[in-house]
Scaffold this motif. Sequence first.
Motif, PDB file in Angstrom:
ATOM      1  N   ASP A 103      60.279   5.818  61.588  1.00  0.00           N
ATOM      2  CA  ASP A 103      61.078   4.596  61.239  1.00  0.00           C
ATOM      3  C   ASP A 103      60.888   3.586  62.176  1.00  0.00           C
ATOM      4  OD1 ASP A 103      62.152   5.637  63.575  1.00  0.00           O
ATOM      5  OD2 ASP A 103      64.208   6.063  62.707  1.00  0.00           O
ATOM      6  N   GLY A 104      59.889   3.404  62.888  1.00  0.00           N
ATOM      7  CA  GLY A 104      59.698   1.933  63.767  1.00  0.00           C
ATOM      8  C   GLY A 104      58.426   2.120  64.429  1.00  0.00           C
ATOM      9  N   PRO A 105      58.214   1.183  65.499  1.00  0.00           N
ATOM     10  CA  PRO A 105      57.131   1.210  66.401  1.00  0.00           C
ATOM     11  C   PRO A 105      57.379   2.237  67.466  1.00  0.00           C
ATOM     12  CG  PRO A 105      58.749  -0.482  66.862  1.00  0.00           C
ATOM     13  CD  PRO A 105      59.130   0.005  65.630  1.00  0.00           C
ATOM     14  N   HIS A 106      56.259   2.800  68.053  1.00  0.00           N
ATOM     15  CA  HIS A 106      56.359   3.874  68.887  1.00  0.00           C
ATOM     16  C   HIS A 106      55.829   3.481  70.348  1.00  0.00           C
ATOM     17  CE1 HIS A 106      57.627   6.410  66.073  1.00  0.00           C
ATOM     18  NE2 HIS A 106      56.733   5.988  65.061  1.00  0.00           N
ATOM     19  N   PHE A 107      56.264   4.101  71.360  1.00  0.00           N
ATOM     20  CA  PHE A 107      55.814   3.961  72.763  1.00  0.00           C
ATOM     21  C   PHE A 107      54.479   4.773  72.841  1.00  0.00           C
ATOM     22  CE2 PHE A 107      60.071   2.457  73.279  1.00  0.00           C
ATOM     23  CZ  PHE A 107      59.829   1.322  74.016  1.00  0.00           C
ATOM     24  N   ALA A 108      54.408   5.971  72.392  1.00  0.00           N
ATOM     25  CA  ALA A 108      53.411   6.925  72.459  1.00  0.00           C
ATOM     26  C   ALA A 108      52.406   6.452  71.658  1.00  0.00           C
ATOM     27  CB  ALA A 108      53.578   8.416  72.323  1.00  0.00           C
ATOM     28  N   ARG A 109      50.924   6.400  71.863  1.00  0.00           N
ATOM     29  CA  ARG A 109      49.856   5.657  71.142  1.00  0.00           C
ATOM     30  C   ARG A 109      49.242   6.645  70.433  1.00  0.00           C
ATOM     31  NH1 ARG A 109      45.552   2.361  74.796  1.00  0.00           N
ATOM     32  NH2 ARG A 109      44.900   1.970  72.416  1.00  0.00           N
ATOM     33  N   ASP A 110      49.307   8.143  70.467  1.00  0.00           N
ATOM     34  CA  ASP A 110      48.488   8.948  69.423  1.00  0.00           C
ATOM     35  C   ASP A 110      49.245  10.266  69.299  1.00  0.00           C
ATOM     36  OD1 ASP A 110      48.229  10.399  71.861  1.00  0.00           O
ATOM     37  OD2 ASP A 110      46.111   9.588  72.174  1.00  0.00           O
ATOM     38  N   GLY A 111      50.487  10.387  69.904  1.00  0.00           N
ATOM     39  CA  GLY A 111      51.316  11.462  69.710  1.00  0.00           C
ATOM     40  C   GLY A 111      50.863  12.950  70.077  1.00  0.00           C
ATOM     41  N   GLN A 112      50.073  12.848  71.145  1.00  0.00           N
ATOM     42  CA  GLN A 112      49.400  13.788  71.724  1.00  0.00           C
ATOM     43  C   GLN A 112      50.088  14.285  73.169  1.00  0.00           C
ATOM     44  OE1 GLN A 112      45.706  15.624  69.876  1.00  0.00           O
ATOM     45  NE2 GLN A 112      45.152  13.418  70.200  1.00  0.00           N
ATOM     46  N   GLY A 113      50.998  13.646  73.557  1.00  0.00           N
ATOM     47  CA  GLY A 113      51.653  13.728  74.852  1.00  0.00           C
ATOM     48  C   GLY A 113      51.813  15.383  75.246  1.00  0.00           C
ATOM     49  N   LEU A 114      52.518  15.698  74.058  1.00  0.00           N
ATOM     50  CA  LEU A 114      52.599  17.499  74.048  1.00  0.00           C
ATOM     51  C   LEU A 114      51.498  17.952  73.045  1.00  0.00           C
ATOM     52  CD1 LEU A 114      56.309  17.855  74.095  1.00  0.00           C
ATOM     53  CD2 LEU A 114      54.716  18.955  75.514  1.00  0.00           C
ATOM     54  N   PRO A 115      51.046  19.164  73.524  1.00  0.00           N
ATOM     55  CA  PRO A 115      50.927  19.835  74.809  1.00  0.00           C
ATOM     56  C   PRO A 115      49.850  19.395  75.949  1.00  0.00           C
ATOM     57  CG  PRO A 115      49.742  21.043  73.290  1.00  0.00           C
ATOM     58  CD  PRO A 115      50.041  19.614  72.579  1.00  0.00           C
ATOM     59  N   ALA A 116      49.232  18.310  75.678  1.00  0.00           N
ATOM     60  CA  ALA A 116      47.947  18.033  76.421  1.00  0.00           C
ATOM     61  C   ALA A 116      48.417  17.880  77.820  1.00  0.00           C
ATOM     62  CB  ALA A 116      47.082  16.970  75.908  1.00  0.00           C
ATOM     63  N   ALA A 117      49.529  16.809  78.021  1.00  0.00           N
ATOM     64  CA  ALA A 117      49.828  16.260  79.480  1.00  0.00           C
ATOM     65  C   ALA A 117      50.407  17.287  80.321  1.00  0.00           C
ATOM     66  CB  ALA A 117      51.225  15.298  79.037  1.00  0.00           C
ATOM     67  N   PRO A 118      51.339  18.294  79.855  1.00  0.00           N
ATOM     68  CA  PRO A 118      51.647  19.453  80.797  1.00  0.00           C
ATOM     69  C   PRO A 118      50.552  20.145  81.526  1.00  0.00           C
ATOM     70  CG  PRO A 118      53.228  19.486  78.680  1.00  0.00           C
ATOM     71  CD  PRO A 118      51.821  18.432  78.473  1.00  0.00           C
ATOM     72  N   PHE A 119      49.490  20.547  80.510  1.00  0.00           N
ATOM     73  CA  PHE A 119      48.355  21.218  81.038  1.00  0.00           C
ATOM     74  C   PHE A 119      47.481  20.212  82.236  1.00  0.00           C
ATOM     75  CE2 PHE A 119      48.845  23.583  76.936  1.00  0.00           C
ATOM     76  CZ  PHE A 119      49.425  24.917  77.839  1.00  0.00           C
ATOM     77  N   ALA A 120      47.778  19.040  82.181  1.00  0.00           N
ATOM     78  CA  ALA A 120      47.362  18.320  83.540  1.00  0.00           C
ATOM     79  C   ALA A 120      48.070  18.522  84.503  1.00  0.00           C
ATOM     80  CB  ALA A 120      47.210  16.845  83.121  1.00  0.00           C
ATOM     81  N   LEU A 121      49.088  19.163  84.504  1.00  0.00           N
ATOM     82  CA  LEU A 121      49.950  19.372  85.776  1.00  0.00           C
ATOM     83  C   LEU A 121      50.125  20.724  86.162  1.00  0.00           C
ATOM     84  CD1 LEU A 121      52.739  16.905  84.739  1.00  0.00           C
ATOM     85  CD2 LEU A 121      51.248  16.416  86.454  1.00  0.00           C
ATOM     86  N   GLY A 122      49.887  21.818  85.129  1.00  0.00           N
ATOM     87  CA  GLY A 122      50.334  23.140  85.296  1.00  0.00           C
ATOM     88  C   GLY A 122      49.597  23.818  84.253  1.00  0.00           C
ATOM     89  N   ASP A 123      49.560  25.383  84.142  1.00  0.00           N
ATOM     90  CA  ASP A 123      48.914  26.204  83.260  1.00  0.00           C
ATOM     91  C   ASP A 123      50.202  26.521  82.441  1.00  0.00           C
ATOM     92  OD1 ASP A 123      46.613  26.015  84.600  1.00  0.00           O
ATOM     93  OD2 ASP A 123      47.138  27.424  86.215  1.00  0.00           O
ATOM     94  N   ARG A 124      51.262  26.433  82.357  1.00  0.00           N
ATOM     95  CA  ARG A 124      52.430  27.069  81.341  1.00  0.00           C
ATOM     96  C   ARG A 124      53.553  25.917  81.442  1.00  0.00           C
ATOM     97  NH1 ARG A 124      56.774  30.924  81.235  1.00  0.00           N
ATOM     98  NH2 ARG A 124      56.727  32.037  79.246  1.00  0.00           N
ATOM     99  N   PHE A 125      54.150  25.771  80.357  1.00  0.00           N
ATOM    100  CA  PHE A 125      55.398  24.958  80.266  1.00  0.00           C
ATOM    101  C   PHE A 125      56.274  25.509  79.172  1.00  0.00           C
ATOM    102  CE2 PHE A 125      52.546  23.095  76.901  1.00  0.00           C
ATOM    103  CZ  PHE A 125      53.494  22.867  75.731  1.00  0.00           C
ATOM    104  N   THR A 126      57.735  25.299  79.241  1.00  0.00           N
ATOM    105  CA  THR A 126      58.747  25.633  78.235  1.00  0.00           C
ATOM    106  C   THR A 126      59.347  24.441  77.885  1.00  0.00           C
ATOM    107  OG1 THR A 126      58.682  27.862  79.446  1.00  0.00           O
ATOM    108  CG2 THR A 126      60.317  27.129  77.838  1.00  0.00           C
ATOM    109  N   LEU A 127      59.356  24.395  76.277  1.00  0.00           N
ATOM    110  CA  LEU A 127      60.000  23.055  75.819  1.00  0.00           C
ATOM    111  C   LEU A 127      61.231  23.656  75.165  1.00  0.00           C
ATOM    112  CD1 LEU A 127      59.967  20.140  74.809  1.00  0.00           C
ATOM    113  CD2 LEU A 127      58.846  21.045  72.775  1.00  0.00           C
ATOM    114  N   TRP A 128      62.690  23.213  75.717  1.00  0.00           N
ATOM    115  CA  TRP A 128      63.745  23.240  75.039  1.00  0.00           C
ATOM    116  C   TRP A 128      64.196  22.194  74.507  1.00  0.00           C
ATOM    117  CZ3 TRP A 128      62.526  25.247  79.754  1.00  0.00           C
ATOM    118  CH2 TRP A 128      63.069  26.603  80.189  1.00  0.00           C
TER     119      TRP A 128
END
Length: 336
Positions: A103-128
């Motif tokens: 419904d409007g402009p977005h700050f993220a450019r390609d919508g792939q911050g999850l799950p790619a970004a967490p794996f640049a920092l660690g091997d496992r993440f949990t999303l609540w």
Amino acid sequence: MTTMSAAFVAGPRPVSASALSFGRSGRRSRLRPARPRFPTPTSAFAALIDNALDARAGHVAVVVREDADGGVAALAVLDDGVGMVPEMIRAACAPGASCRLGDGPHFARDGQGLPAAPFALGDRFTLWSRPARGSFCAVAVSQGLTGPVAPASPMELPVFLPPGPDGSAWRTVLIIEPRRDLGPASALRRRLRSDLGFLFSRLSRRVTLSVDSVPLRARRDFARLGPSAELAGPYGLVTLSSIFSTSARPVATDGVQRWGLIGARLGRRLGPLGGNPLWRPLDADRRWRLDLDFSPDADAVLRPCAGGLELDPAVWSWLGRQGLTTVMTRLRDAST
């Protein structure tokens, strides 16, 4: 170091990010770019903050939890955006899927911050996450495992997290089990406060960002915005904002001195613009800089590169025809 899975994140069965395929119907882009790379912790956290801003967050908190030896025990990103129902949580963990509101402009450019970004920092993440009226559900994702994504299930938040803004609860919480090579927690905090302060300082009037409860502030070499100008054309609206500093000492971020032209999108800095063919003296003047803030219409001609951003040559030609050199001179003279 005790892993988070043993300490406080035991819950849904971990699944492989490469095997996830669930997404919201009608929300997947037909032309999805290649999976992004995040060469530094700053770039990974910036992508996660972008996602929170897309979810209309007014407060975003980064947490660097320290272990007994001064290392990084856990990393977290929390926001008070719109939150997600369980089906959306599951979709947000799938590469190529998107839970954007549309419904409007977005700050993220390609919508792939999850799950790619967490794996640049660690091997496992949990999303609540939780909607406005509902309880937290969570999905745990591990790198390198196989199997279909597990549905989000109810799970309480870890007790170490800070309270939400104004006494209210957070809506979305991402916790990452960090790699061992992130260095001391204190050094990571300092780096994130400086680097994220550079990238997001122009958004500080719209959203509150913090690292371990310390609000991000504009760095001393980017402390004062000066006059601005606007150019409109085939690449959307380009806003030129001058920044003047009385400091003559260069300050480096990620090893790059931030002199000259800086590319931005919707007020969010992306990095210095390389290959500036229009006005070389700007690159050597340590008193001031210039943000070129592009609207999302220009996404196709903004190319991330090592340490910054590159513009399509056609954009430089168009900016030259619009008299960008004259505009920059006028803004510099007005700034000083």
